[in-house]
Motif scaffolding. Structure first.
Motif, PDB file in Angstrom:
ATOM      1  N   THR A 239      58.740  64.157  68.433  1.00  0.00           N
ATOM      2  CA  THR A 239      59.845  63.352  67.916  1.00  0.00           C
ATOM      3  C   THR A 239      60.281  62.296  68.916  1.00  0.00           C
ATOM      4  O   THR A 239      60.545  61.142  68.553  1.00  0.00           O
ATOM      5  CB  THR A 239      61.040  64.257  67.555  1.00  0.00           C
ATOM      6  OG1 THR A 239      60.598  65.304  66.682  1.00  0.00           O
ATOM      7  CG2 THR A 239      62.126  63.462  66.858  1.00  0.00           C
ATOM      8  N   LEU A 240      60.350  62.664  70.199  1.00  0.00           N
ATOM      9  CA  LEU A 240      60.716  61.689  71.233  1.00  0.00           C
ATOM     10  C   LEU A 240      59.679  60.582  71.319  1.00  0.00           C
ATOM     11  O   LEU A 240      60.024  59.410  71.485  1.00  0.00           O
ATOM     12  CB  LEU A 240      60.863  62.380  72.582  1.00  0.00           C
ATOM     13  CG  LEU A 240      62.040  63.343  72.747  1.00  0.00           C
ATOM     14  CD1 LEU A 240      62.044  63.951  74.140  1.00  0.00           C
ATOM     15  CD2 LEU A 240      63.366  62.642  72.482  1.00  0.00           C
ATOM     16  N   SER A 241      58.419  60.940  71.193  1.00  0.00           N
ATOM     17  CA  SER A 241      57.357  59.941  71.245  1.00  0.00           C
ATOM     18  C   SER A 241      57.491  58.946  70.099  1.00  0.00           C
ATOM     19  O   SER A 241      57.373  57.730  70.299  1.00  0.00           O
ATOM     20  CB  SER A 241      55.994  60.633  71.185  1.00  0.00           C
ATOM     21  OG  SER A 241      54.945  59.686  71.185  1.00  0.00           O
ATOM     22  N   GLN A 242      57.774  59.437  68.897  1.00  0.00           N
ATOM     23  CA  GLN A 242      57.936  58.528  67.761  1.00  0.00           C
ATOM     24  C   GLN A 242      59.174  57.655  67.932  1.00  0.00           C
ATOM     25  O   GLN A 242      59.173  56.485  67.555  1.00  0.00           O
ATOM     26  CB  GLN A 242      58.041  59.319  66.458  1.00  0.00           C
ATOM     27  CG  GLN A 242      58.143  58.415  65.229  1.00  0.00           C
ATOM     28  CD  GLN A 242      57.846  59.143  63.940  1.00  0.00           C
ATOM     29  OE1 GLN A 242      57.235  60.197  63.927  1.00  0.00           O
ATOM     30  NE2 GLN A 242      58.282  58.571  62.826  1.00  0.00           N
ATOM     31  N   TYR A 243      60.240  58.220  68.502  1.00  0.00           N
ATOM     32  CA  TYR A 243      61.458  57.438  68.744  1.00  0.00           C
ATOM     33  C   TYR A 243      61.184  56.271  69.687  1.00  0.00           C
ATOM     34  O   TYR A 243      61.599  55.132  69.439  1.00  0.00           O
ATOM     35  CB  TYR A 243      62.540  58.350  69.312  1.00  0.00           C
ATOM     36  CG  TYR A 243      63.779  57.618  69.789  1.00  0.00           C
ATOM     37  CD1 TYR A 243      64.494  56.781  68.926  1.00  0.00           C
ATOM     38  CD2 TYR A 243      64.244  57.763  71.086  1.00  0.00           C
ATOM     39  CE1 TYR A 243      65.633  56.119  69.350  1.00  0.00           C
ATOM     40  CE2 TYR A 243      65.371  57.108  71.516  1.00  0.00           C
ATOM     41  CZ  TYR A 243      66.066  56.283  70.657  1.00  0.00           C
ATOM     42  OH  TYR A 243      67.185  55.622  71.087  1.00  0.00           O
ATOM     43  N   LEU A 244      60.482  56.542  70.780  1.00  0.00           N
ATOM     44  CA  LEU A 244      60.180  55.481  71.738  1.00  0.00           C
ATOM     45  C   LEU A 244      59.323  54.395  71.112  1.00  0.00           C
ATOM     46  O   LEU A 244      59.553  53.200  71.318  1.00  0.00           O
ATOM     47  CB  LEU A 244      59.471  56.075  72.954  1.00  0.00           C
ATOM     48  CG  LEU A 244      60.317  56.974  73.859  1.00  0.00           C
ATOM     49  CD1 LEU A 244      59.444  57.647  74.907  1.00  0.00           C
ATOM     50  CD2 LEU A 244      61.431  56.179  74.520  1.00  0.00           C
TER      51      LEU A 244
END
Length: 417
Positions: A255-260
Motif C-alpha cells: 500500500t505504501l508503494s502504491q501511495y508513493l
C-alpha cells in the motif's frame, strides 16, 4: 478471528455554502426524511472531493462507497493526501458524525483521539477530564481509578494534573489525551494525525504503546499519519484513500508503494510547482534513472544508478549547480550535487549526469527531490529553486557483494576489505 469493524457502502456528503433548500416546506420534508432514517430527498448528485479543482455543485462527497473489514487485534494505517477523506472516515467510525449512506458495524468500545483536545473540557482539570473521558467510554469510576496513576505517569504531567487544561500547552494537551485514549479499556483505539504535536521522545513512546496495545493486548488500532515510517513500524496493513475513494487496501508495504507511485508523475516535469528564488531562471524538463522515466522504476542493490536531469537556462547564471535529494519515509537520506561546478550558463538547453557505483541505498521505497542553486551555498549564500517528489523508485531486497548490509539502517556501507 472476529471482525472488529465492518463498513459497507459508506459515503459522506457535505453541502457547501447555505444549508437550506430554499423553502420552508422542503426543509420540513428533508427533516421528516431524516427522522425516519431515509435518504435526503433533495440530495444532489454531487462531485468528487478534489480540493484542487473548482466545482460546479454545492454538494461534495468527502467519502464515496467505502467497503472494508478489520479483524480484531489488527493495526491498520490509513494514508492519503490532505483532503483524501481520512479524518472523515475516522469520525464516522468513532460515531462523531453519521454517514450519508451505508452502515458501520463496530464490536466493542472505541477510544478516539481525532484532534488536540478531543473530549476535553477546557475549564476542567486534567484529573477531572480523565474521569470524564472514562465515563463517556462507559467505564466505572473504580476502573478509571485503577488506571489513573498509569495515565498520569505516561503523560508526564503530574505537576499540572489539577490545573485546568486550558492552561496546558498543545504538547501537554496531546500527551494527556493520548494517555487517556490508550490506557482506558476500550477494544478499538482510533488515532488521527495529532502525535506530530508532541516531541520526538513522546512520539516514540506513543508508537511503542500502540504496538503494545495491538500485539500485546489484542486491541484494534486505526492510525492516520503522514509519517510513513511510523505507519510501517506500527501497522501490518494499510488503506489508501484518494479524493474520498478507497484506492487499495492490503499489506502495508504494498500500500505504501502504491501511495508513493500515485503521488508522483515521473518523467516530464512540466506541471510541477517550483519553490525558491530562481523560478524564472531555470526550467527542469526531464528526470530519469538508468533511462527509466515511468512509475515502475525498480533497481537492485548492486546496480549502478545513472541519473540524468535535463533543464533549460532561461537567463544567464554565473555559478549554477544541480542538486538531488533522496528521501525514505519522508526522511532525507542524502544530497548529491553536480560535480561540474561552478558552471557558467547562458540561455539554452543543458543536462547533468550523476553515476552512483554500488548502490548506497538499502531495500525499500524512495522519492527524489530535485533542485539547483546559483553560488556557493555555504560561503556566498545562494539563489535556489526546488521541486519536491519528482521521482519514485524501489530498491529490491536482495544480496549485494558490493555492500555489507544486513537489512538494517538507512544506507549501505561500502564493502570493507
Amino acid at each position: 478471528m472476529a471482525k472488529a469493524i465492518k463498513a459497507e457502502g459508506i459515503s459522506k456528503a457535505y453541502q457547501l455554502g447555505d444549508f437550506g433548500t430554499g423553502t420552508v416546506s422542503r426543509d420540513l420534508e428533508r427533516y421528516w426524511a431524516r427522522l425516519r432514517g431515509k435518504e435526503d430527498p433533495f440530495l444532489k448528485i454531487g462531485e468528487t472531493n478534489d480540493r484542487t479543482l473548482k466545482g460546479e455543485s454545492d454538494i461534495v462527497w468527502s467519502l464515496k462507497d467505502i467497503n472494508f473489514e478489520i479483524e480484531q487485534g489488527d493495526a491498520v494505517g490509513i494514508i492519503g493526501r490532505n483532503g483524501a477523506g481520512k479524518s472523515t472516515l475516522l469520525k464516522i467510525l468513532s460515531r462523531v458524525t453519521a454517514p450519508t449512506t451505508g452502515s458501520v458495524k463496530v464490536k466493542g468500545r472505541i477510544a478516539s483521539l481525532l484532534e488536540v483536545g478531543t473530549g476535553f473540557h477546557p475549564e476542567l482539570s486534567g484529573r477531572e477530564n480523565i474521569y470524564l473521558n472514562g465515563a463517556i467510554l462507559g467505564m466505572r469510576k473504580a476502573e478509571i481509578k485503577r488506571k489513573f496513576d498509569e495515565i498520569v505517569t505516561f503523560a508526564g504531567v503530574e505537576r499540572y494534573i489539577d490545573t485546568p487544561v486550558k492552561r496546558y500547552s498543545s504538547g501537554m494537551y496531546v500527551r494527556l489525551a493520548f494517555a487517556v485514549a490508550a490506557h482506558l479499556e476500550s477494544e478499538i483505539l482510533v488515532i488521527d494525525e495529532v502525535l506530530a504535536v508532541g516531541d520526538a521522545e513522546f512520539q516514540k513512546k506513543c508508537l511503542g504503546k500502540m504496538n503494545d496495545v495491538s500485539k500485546g493486548e489484542g486491541r484494534t488500532v486505526l492510525f492516520v499519519s503522514h509519517n510513513l515510517g511510523s505507519i510501517r513500524q506500527l501497522c501490518s496493513s494499510a488503506m489508501l484513500l484518494s479524493n474520498g475513494n478507497l484506492l487499495t487496501s492490503g499489506p502495508v508495504e504494498d500500500t505504501l508503494s502504491q501511495y508513493l507511485k500515485s503521488s508522483i508523475t515521473n518523467g516530464s516535469l512540466d506541471n510541477y510547482k517550483y519553490q525558491g528564488t530562481m523560478v524564472n531562471n531555470v526550467k527542469f524538463v526531464e528526470f530519469s534513472i538508468n533511462n527509466v522515466i515511468d512509475k515502475e522504476a525498480v533497481f537492485s542493490p548492486s546496480e549502478t544508478l545513472t541519473i540524468r536531469v535535463k533543464y533549460n537556462c532561461i537567463t544567464y547564471l554565473p555559478k549554477f549547480r544541480v542538486s538531488i535529494n533522496f528521501y525514505k519515509d519522508s526522511i532525507l537520506i542524502s544530497t548529491i550535487h553536480d560535480k561540474s561546478w561552478p558552471a557558467e550558463l547562458k540561455e539554452g538547453e543543458y543536462s547533468a549526469t550523476f553515476s552512483i557505483v554500488g548502490n548506497f541505498l538499502r531495500p525499500g521505497n524512495y522519492t527524489i527531490g530535485l533542485g539547483g542553486h546559483d553560488g556557493d551555498p555555504i560561503s556566498e549564500g545562494k539563489d535556489w529553486l526546488y521541486l519536491d517528489e519528482v521521482y519514485s523508485f524501489t530498491i529490491t531486497n536482495e544480496w549485494s557483494e558490493l555492500n555489507d548490509f544486513s537489512g538494517r539502517g538507512l544506507v549501505n556501507i561500502p564493502k570493507i576489505i
